[in-house]
Design an enzyme around this catalytic site. Structure first.
Site, PDB file in Angstrom:
ATOM      1  N   HIS A 114      18.213 -54.202   1.231  1.00 48.72           N
ATOM      2  CA  HIS A 114      18.318 -52.753   1.016  1.00 48.72           C
ATOM      3  C   HIS A 114      17.135 -52.014   1.652  1.00 48.72           C
ATOM      4  CE1 HIS A 114      16.201 -53.085  -3.170  1.00 48.72           C
ATOM      5  NE2 HIS A 114      15.326 -52.626  -2.307  1.00 48.72           N
ATOM      6  N   GLU A 159      22.007 -50.073  -1.239  1.00 45.98           N
ATOM      7  CA  GLU A 159      22.333 -51.469  -1.509  1.00 45.98           C
ATOM      8  C   GLU A 159      23.406 -51.965  -0.529  1.00 45.98           C
ATOM      9  OE1 GLU A 159      20.402 -52.994  -3.375  1.00 45.98           O
ATOM     10  OE2 GLU A 159      19.973 -51.982  -5.267  1.00 45.98           O
ATOM     11  N   ASN A 210      17.663 -58.316  -0.680  1.00 42.15           N
ATOM     12  CA  ASN A 210      19.085 -58.258  -0.294  1.00 42.15           C
ATOM     13  C   ASN A 210      19.319 -57.362   0.926  1.00 42.15           C
ATOM     14  OD1 ASN A 210      18.715 -55.704  -1.290  1.00 42.15           O
ATOM     15  ND2 ASN A 210      20.251 -55.829  -2.922  1.00 42.15           N
ATOM     16  N   ASP A 249      13.139 -42.231  -2.319  1.00 41.67           N
ATOM     17  CA  ASP A 249      13.999 -42.385  -3.490  1.00 41.67           C
ATOM     18  C   ASP A 249      13.269 -42.138  -4.802  1.00 41.67           C
ATOM     19  OD1 ASP A 249      12.449 -44.657  -3.178  1.00 41.67           O
ATOM     20  OD2 ASP A 249      14.119 -45.975  -2.706  1.00 41.67           O
TER      21      ASP A 249
HETATM   22  C1  F6R Z   1      11.059 -48.030  -2.452  1.00 38.84           C
HETATM   23  C2  F6R Z   1      12.208 -48.488  -1.704  1.00 38.84           C
HETATM   24  C3  F6R Z   1      12.675 -49.899  -1.722  1.00 38.84           C
HETATM   25  C4  F6R Z   1      11.547 -50.915  -1.552  1.00 38.84           C
HETATM   26  C5  F6R Z   1      12.094 -52.328  -1.622  1.00 38.84           C
HETATM   27  C6  F6R Z   1      10.989 -53.364  -1.517  1.00 38.84           C
HETATM   28  O1  F6R Z   1      10.846 -46.658  -2.250  1.00 38.84           O
HETATM   29  O2  F6R Z   1      12.794 -47.677  -1.073  1.00 38.84           O
HETATM   30  O3  F6R Z   1      13.621 -50.070  -0.705  1.00 38.84           O
HETATM   31  O4  F6R Z   1      10.915 -50.684  -0.321  1.00 38.84           O
HETATM   32  O5  F6R Z   1      12.759 -52.506  -2.837  1.00 38.84           O
HETATM   33  O6  F6R Z   1      10.183 -53.291  -2.650  1.00 38.84           O
HETATM   34  P1  F6R Z   1       8.822 -54.099  -2.749  1.00 38.84           P
HETATM   35  O7  F6R Z   1       7.883 -53.507  -1.756  1.00 38.84           O
HETATM   36  O8  F6R Z   1       8.352 -53.870  -4.171  1.00 38.84           O
HETATM   37  O9  F6R Z   1       9.144 -55.517  -2.471  1.00 38.84           O
END
Ligand code: F6R
EC number: 3.5.99.6
Length: 248
Positions: free
Chosen positions: A138, A143, A136, A67
């Site tokens: 994701h 989401e 959450n 992403d």
């Molecule tokens: C990032 C991504 C997100 C993160 C998720 C956890 O490329 O795709 O899904 O993996 O938000 O983020 P952290 O590792 O910062 O807790």
């Protein structure tokens, strides 16, 4: 779904790097799906150290990131492009034209999503997709409520996600409201998936994931129907998971 339980973040980073390295060595032309965020930083550090000391080469590896923020210039220090350069790409021998992230600067985001999806398909199947998980549930920026059939698309970020990511920006207002992300179907097409989770903030999400019920209100639960998923999680992230669930 295999669960590898590790003690702490350090061990998680070592295990994750080992997982990726084994596969790069076995298949030097592999297609590697990558994630950003806090969780994989330690893994990237290990990969860079390995490259410097043991010389593992990425000259033939192709990468696709999950992403990118929409509307943030690539050169912005908070873009995922900058993150990837800083954490990994600037320190290994991967050629520039073999790394891919959605272009958040594209004029037409819909068109960019279509092109990104097509680029992944043309490269062939992603061999290993690295994932983190949001509090959450994701994965990527898919989401809660995202269709399990989704391909690369533009999303409106949840307030909880913007707040969680505000730690990298000067204030919440600076956090972009939209992002381009591989869809759940895109992620599920990978041959193999490794999901990393560390810390107490992931405990509820891990408990729900390992409960084993697939539901679009919890995006990571799509992974339950994937044939080859490994979860590497530390004790804090697994503290709400009963032994029965984790090792069922
Ligand atoms: C990032 C991504 C997100 C993160 C998720 C956890 O490329 O795709 O899904 O993996 O938000 O983020 P952290 O590792 O910062 O807790």
């Amino acid at each position: 779904m295999d669960v590898i339980r590790v003690k702490d973040y350090k061990e998680l980073s070592e295990q994750a790097a080992k997982f990726v390295l084994e596969r790069v060595k076995k298949n030097p032309k592999m297609i590697l799906g990558l994630a950003t965020g806090g969780t994989p930083e330690g893994m990237y550090e290990q990969l860079v150290t390995d490259h410097r000391t043991a010389g593992t080469s990425y000259k033939q590896v192709t990468t696709f990131n999950l992403d990118e923020y929409a509307g943030l210039p690539r050169k912005d220090r908070n873009s995922y492009y900058s993150y990837m350069r800083e954490q990994l790409f600037d320190h290994i021998d991967i050629p520039n034209d073999q790394v891919h992230l959605p272009n958040g600067e594209a004029e037409d985001w819909q068109e960019e999503c279509l092109q990104y999806e097509q680029a992944i398909a043309e490269a062939g199947q992603v061999d290993v997709q690295v994932l983190g998980i949001g509090g959450n549930g994701h994965i990527g920026f898919n989401e809660p409520g995202t269709s399990f059939d989704s391909t690369t698309h533009i999303v409106t970020l949840d307030e909880s996600t913007r707040k969680a990511n505000a730690r990298y920006f000067s204030n919440l207002d600076e956090v972009p409201t939209h992002a381009l992300t591989m869809g759940i179907q895109t992620i599920m097409r990978a041959k193999e998936i490794v999901l990393l989770a560390s810390g107490e903030s992931k405990a509820d999400a891990m408990a729900r994931l390992l409960q084993g019920e697939a539901d679009e209100s919890f995006p990571a639960s799509a992974l339950l129907s994937h044939p080859n998923v490994t979860v590497i999680a530390d004790e804090e992230a697994l503290k709400k998971v009963t032994i029965k669930e984790a090792f069922a």
